[in-house]
Write a protein that holds these residues in place. Sequence first.
Motif, PDB file in Angstrom:
ATOM      1  N   PHE A  13       0.822  -1.206   0.000  1.00 34.77           N
ATOM      2  CA  PHE A  13       0.000   0.000   0.000  1.00 34.77           C
ATOM      3  C   PHE A  13       0.862   1.264   0.000  1.00 34.77           C
ATOM      4  CE2 PHE A  13      -3.430  -2.745   2.019  1.00 34.77           C
ATOM      5  CZ  PHE A  13      -4.122  -2.861   0.828  1.00 34.77           C
ATOM      6  N   SER A  64       2.083   1.692  -3.468  1.00 38.77           N
ATOM      7  CA  SER A  64       0.992   2.201  -4.288  1.00 38.77           C
ATOM      8  C   SER A  64       0.819   3.701  -4.106  1.00 38.77           C
ATOM      9  CB  SER A  64      -0.307   1.473  -3.931  1.00 38.77           C
ATOM     10  OG  SER A  64      -1.383   1.980  -4.673  1.00 38.77           O
ATOM     11  N   PHE A  96      -1.501  -1.865  -5.377  1.00 41.72           N
ATOM     12  CA  PHE A  96      -2.723  -1.879  -4.588  1.00 41.72           C
ATOM     13  C   PHE A  96      -3.389  -3.259  -4.649  1.00 41.72           C
ATOM     14  CE2 PHE A  96      -7.269  -1.201  -3.916  1.00 41.72           C
ATOM     15  CZ  PHE A  96      -7.236  -0.532  -2.700  1.00 41.72           C
ATOM     16  N   GLY A 139      -1.514  -5.569  -2.435  1.00 36.50           N
ATOM     17  CA  GLY A 139      -1.806  -5.287  -1.029  1.00 36.50           C
ATOM     18  C   GLY A 139      -3.143  -5.858  -0.603  1.00 36.50           C
ATOM     19  N   VAL A 140      -4.155  -5.720  -1.447  1.00 29.55           N
ATOM     20  CA  VAL A 140      -5.471  -6.292  -1.131  1.00 29.55           C
ATOM     21  C   VAL A 140      -5.382  -7.809  -1.060  1.00 29.55           C
ATOM     22  CG1 VAL A 140      -7.796  -6.628  -2.046  1.00 29.55           C
ATOM     23  CG2 VAL A 140      -6.791  -4.359  -2.053  1.00 29.55           C
TER      24      VAL A 140
END
Length: 85
Positions: free
Chosen positions: A15, A18, A41, A44-45
Amino acid sequence: MLIPFLIGATAFGFFAGSAFFLRFWTRTRDELFVSFAAAFFILGVQAVLTIPKIDVEDRAWVYLVRLAAFAIIIVAIIRKNRDRG
């Protein structure tokens, strides 16, 4: 107890990466930076979603999400190199 902490730290790193690329995109409006921001991103998710189910990381969706993120990066690099020519 250490593994969820390390996965959380990895997610935080994704994150942060990102946000870093998104900041450069706001300055330059270069498509490459927004593509890198989107890919980080997504990674990260994906890391956040694997925290509760660490033992089932060998599921196919984990690798498909990673494949999508790396495909975004590869396509962005190819498009950037074509713009130069």
